[in-house]
Structure formats: C-alpha cells, structure tokens
Design a protein around this motif. Structure first.
Motif, PDB file in Angstrom:
ATOM      1  N   ALA A  96       0.941  -1.307  -0.035  1.00  7.34           N
ATOM      2  CA  ALA A  96       0.085  -0.098  -0.051  1.00  7.34           C
ATOM      3  C   ALA A  96       0.812   1.184   0.087  1.00  7.34           C
ATOM      4  CB  ALA A  96      -1.026  -0.071   1.212  1.00  7.34           C
ATOM      5  N   LEU A  97       1.868   1.236   0.847  1.00  8.40           N
ATOM      6  CA  LEU A  97       2.865   2.284   0.770  1.00  8.40           C
ATOM      7  C   LEU A  97       3.652   2.578  -0.561  1.00  8.40           C
ATOM      8  CD1 LEU A  97       4.319   2.204   4.383  1.00  8.40           C
ATOM      9  CD2 LEU A  97       2.539   3.410   3.676  1.00  8.40           C
ATOM     10  N   LEU A  98       3.948   1.317  -1.114  1.00  6.41           N
ATOM     11  CA  LEU A  98       4.308   1.421  -2.451  1.00  6.41           C
ATOM     12  C   LEU A  98       3.514   2.150  -3.774  1.00  6.41           C
ATOM     13  CD1 LEU A  98       7.041   0.765  -4.110  1.00  6.41           C
ATOM     14  CD2 LEU A  98       5.545  -1.378  -4.924  1.00  6.41           C
ATOM     15  N   ALA A 102       3.605   6.291  -5.237  1.00  6.08           N
ATOM     16  CA  ALA A 102       3.492   6.638  -6.612  1.00  6.08           C
ATOM     17  C   ALA A 102       2.389   7.337  -6.998  1.00  6.08           C
ATOM     18  CB  ALA A 102       3.466   5.083  -7.455  1.00  6.08           C
ATOM     19  N   GLY A 103       1.749   7.822  -5.953  1.00 11.06           N
ATOM     20  CA  GLY A 103       0.574   8.796  -6.438  1.00 11.06           C
ATOM     21  C   GLY A 103      -0.753   8.153  -6.702  1.00 11.06           C
ATOM     22  N   LYS A 104      -1.000   6.794  -6.342  1.00 10.15           N
ATOM     23  CA  LYS A 104      -2.153   5.979  -6.610  1.00 10.15           C
ATOM     24  C   LYS A 104      -3.106   6.015  -5.430  1.00 10.15           C
ATOM     25  CE  LYS A 104      -0.142   4.868 -10.544  1.00 10.15           C
ATOM     26  NZ  LYS A 104      -0.462   5.671 -11.765  1.00 10.15           N
ATOM     27  N   HIS A 105      -4.529   5.898  -6.061  1.00 11.77           N
ATOM     28  CA  HIS A 105      -5.380   5.676  -5.011  1.00 11.77           C
ATOM     29  C   HIS A 105      -5.203   3.937  -4.767  1.00 11.77           C
ATOM     30  CE1 HIS A 105      -7.036   9.591  -5.828  1.00 11.77           C
ATOM     31  NE2 HIS A 105      -7.321   9.201  -7.151  1.00 11.77           N
ATOM     32  N   ILE A 122      -0.346   3.151   6.836  1.00 12.94           N
ATOM     33  CA  ILE A 122      -1.041   3.334   5.629  1.00 12.94           C
ATOM     34  C   ILE A 122      -1.698   4.720   5.548  1.00 12.94           C
ATOM     35  CG2 ILE A 122      -2.485   2.321   4.151  1.00 12.94           C
ATOM     36  CD1 ILE A 122      -1.654  -0.457   5.012  1.00 12.94           C
ATOM     37  N   VAL A 123      -2.598   4.662   6.702  1.00 12.40           N
ATOM     38  CA  VAL A 123      -3.525   6.061   6.893  1.00 12.40           C
ATOM     39  C   VAL A 123      -2.924   7.254   6.852  1.00 12.40           C
ATOM     40  CG1 VAL A 123      -5.280   7.173   8.333  1.00 12.40           C
ATOM     41  CG2 VAL A 123      -5.403   4.578   7.944  1.00 12.40           C
ATOM     42  N   ASP A 124      -1.924   7.224   7.473  1.00  9.63           N
ATOM     43  CA  ASP A 124      -1.104   8.664   7.446  1.00  9.63           C
ATOM     44  C   ASP A 124      -0.282   8.909   6.200  1.00  9.63           C
ATOM     45  OD1 ASP A 124      -1.769   8.777  10.319  1.00  9.63           O
ATOM     46  OD2 ASP A 124       0.395   8.159  11.041  1.00  9.63           O
ATOM     47  N   ALA A 125       0.154   7.830   5.684  1.00 10.22           N
ATOM     48  CA  ALA A 125       0.950   8.207   4.198  1.00 10.22           C
ATOM     49  C   ALA A 125      -0.311   8.421   3.320  1.00 10.22           C
ATOM     50  CB  ALA A 125       1.580   6.881   3.628  1.00 10.22           C
ATOM     51  N   ALA A 129      -0.345  12.201   1.292  1.00 11.40           N
ATOM     52  CA  ALA A 129      -0.166  12.202  -0.029  1.00 11.40           C
ATOM     53  C   ALA A 129      -1.354  12.893  -0.643  1.00 11.40           C
ATOM     54  CB  ALA A 129      -0.105  10.864  -0.540  1.00 11.40           C
ATOM     55  N   GLY A 130      -2.718  12.852  -0.036  1.00 10.81           N
ATOM     56  CA  GLY A 130      -3.764  13.363  -0.523  1.00 10.81           C
ATOM     57  C   GLY A 130      -4.459  12.331  -1.596  1.00 10.81           C
TER      58      GLY A 130
END
Length: 343
Positions: A96-98, A102-105, A122-125, A129-130
C-alpha cells in the motif's frame, strides 16, 4: 408486514470508470476482477507480480492489457488510476505504501494491515499524499447493509443491546500457507474474524472493553476465537471465528423494539428478516440483484469510483480511523490468546 426501506445504492454499472491495477494476482484478485468486469464499466488494465509468468497468465485469463514482473512497474504505470492490493496480509503495509508513494489511490484487501500500527502507517501516508485509501470491507457497501443502516438510523430497533456474528471455515492445515503461517499474518481473526469485528463496529462503534478466548494452531496462530465486545452503555457484541469448522455465517442486531437477522452469508449478498420486540416476523428482504457471493465486491469498487470522482480521500461509510480501530481490537484479542506475530 412492515415495509422495509429500499437500498440506496445505485447500480454498480452506473459508477464512473476508473482504470485499475491489480497488485498480487491470486484467488481474491481473480474474484475481484471477475466482479469488476461482470458488473461495472471499470476495467483492470494492468497486473503486477513478482513472477512475470504469473502476471502474464492472469492478464491472459482476464483480458488485461499489460502485465509486469514487479510491483514497482505496476504502480509506476501512468495509465493506472487505482491499485488493488491483494497480496497476503503480511505484505499489505509495504505494498500500500508503494502505491501511495507513486501517487495512486488504493483499495487494500481486508484486513488493511497485519496490525493497527501498520494500518496507521498506511492511513498517515495516504492522508499526507492526498490520495484515496480504503480497506476492501465489501460488506459495508452491499444493498442489505444499507437497509440495516437505515433501520438503525431511524431507530426502528430501539436501543440496541446485543449484536452477534460468526464466520468460520475448515481449510486444510498447511503450516506454510497464508492462513496458518505467522510470517504471513495467518490466523482466524485476521482472515475471517475481521468481518465479525467490523460488523460490531458498524452497529455499536468502538468498544470500551474486549474479552477473548480461543485456541492456537501448532504454528502459533489463532485457529479459533470467541470475543465479547462491550460499550460504555453496556451493549455487547458476541462474536466467533474459527479455522476448524464451517459455521453458519449469520449475524443479528437485537434492540428494545425489534431484531434484525442477516441470512447466510451475512458478509455477502443474502437477505435479512425483521422481527418485532416479541419475536413476531415483521418483514423479509432477499437480495434480488443477481450478484452472489464475491460478485458483491462490485459494490465496493463502484463506491470507490464515485468517491474518487467526488474528490474524497476516504469512505464516508467506513472511515480509515474505524478500520484502524477494528485492527486494534483484533490486536488485543490476539494478545489475549497468545497468538504469534502480534506487534
């Protein structure tokens, strides 16, 4: 007979179109892709695996245009809008972090991670990143769940006092498999129990106390567990999960003014029965939509597409904080059982 509210979920085929990348082409990814392609206009356009041959075979089977022999190549594909993480529980955080980097949902198979701490990463990342992030707790997006949601919201059951749910199966014992291997975050609670704990959160919210008992497999993972979750008001959830026997997969909500019983399997498209306070039948609803079992995953994919199109970054029906809270309860239950692999 009482007239039940109609589910408010639109047809999954009417959802906006997103381009999906599958990270981890296993059994659950197969069923998700089939559900997506059968019941929505969305498409899996790329698949990634550590095995180039495995990715290529999945792509050929499901009509996917591109396959990659690495997860990095998949998340780097500019034609992918959202990544479905379908690797073993133990790998969810990393993958998920990967995708987020990369800017993916991301839609991450349940449980979101192996522990609440990993889920919070995961939530924080995702928030930093938005990007949109969601656990694939597809039960929340089923039509029957929306009927229950409306009955709870309008107070049809009165004060809710008791919630029940069970989910058990009897897979072959293989110490190396993801279900039994602590290195792969195996065990009943993380694989099946997440459904029953999430159900309790849906109805009652975060519990004030957790009682757990159960047993361990020879590998040290929990193979059976019974939980009692209690709220400050005294309402309780009575939950069970096991890898040692098939169970009915039923759920219920009992209040001062009535009771809802979810038919089997409560976690997939099925049906429900409403009873009055004295137990008399009041209404029956059975799913008429022809999306049985894991075909019901099309609802969560459609919901995600709508949320992303609307500019949301998490689900209004299943918040990321609640997802972390669910894993915190599972962490506590696993600690009480002495299960291997609890952080």
């Amino acid at each position: 007979m009482t007239i039940l509210p109609e589910p408010r979920h639109p047809d999954p085929a009417d959802a906006p179109v997103l381009r999906w990348g599958v990270l981890g082409p296993g059994e659950i990814a197969r069923d998700f892709t089939n559900a997506l392609h059968r019941h929505t206009r969305q498409r899996v356009v790329a698949v990634g695996s550590r095995s180039e041959e495995r990715a290529a075979a999945f792509a050929a089977t499901h009509g996917v245009g591109r396959s990659y022999g690495s997860y990095e190549a998949l998340v780097g594909d500019p034609e992918v809008d959202v990544v479905y993480v379908a690797t073993p529980h133990s790998e969810h955080r990393e993958h998920a972090l990967l995708a987020i980097a990369a800017g993916k949902h991301v839609l991450v198979e349940k449980p979101l991670a192996a522990t609440a701490r990993e889920a919070r990463d995961i939530v924080d990342a995702a928030r930093a990143a938005g990007v949109f992030a969601m656990e694939a707790m597809w039960t929340r997006y089923l039509p029957q769940t929306d009927i229950v949601r409306q009955l709870l919201a309008d107070g049809s059951l009165g004060e809710v006092r008791v919630v029940t749910a069970d989910f058990g199966g009897h897979p072959p014992y293989d110490p190396s498999s993801r279900l039994w291997n602590p290195a792969l975050a195996g065990g009943a609670l993380l694989d099946l129990g997440v459904y029953v704990v999430s159900w309790a959160f849906f109805v009652l919210g975060e519990p004030a106390s957790v009682i757990a008992t159960g047993s361990l497999a020879p590998t040290g993972v929990d193979d059976q567990a019974a939980l009692v979750l209690s709220t400050e008001s005294g309402a309780q959830a009575l939950l069970s999960t096991t890898l040692r026997a098939g169970t009915p997969s039923l759920a219920s909500i009992s209040g001062a003014e009535g009771r809802i019983e979810l038919e089997s399997p409560f976690w997939g498209p099925s049906g429900l029965r409403l009873h009055t306070a004295d137990g008399a039948p009041a209404a029956v609803w059975r799913d008429p939509y022809g999306r049985p079992y894991r075909d019901g995953m099309s609802y969560e994919a459609a919901a995600l597409a709508r949320y992303v199109t609307d500019g949301l970054t998490e689900s209004p029906l299943h918040s990321l904080d609640e997802t972390v809270g669910t894993l915190a309860v599972i962490d506590e239950a696993r600690r009480r059982l002495g299960a291997a692999g609890v952080g």
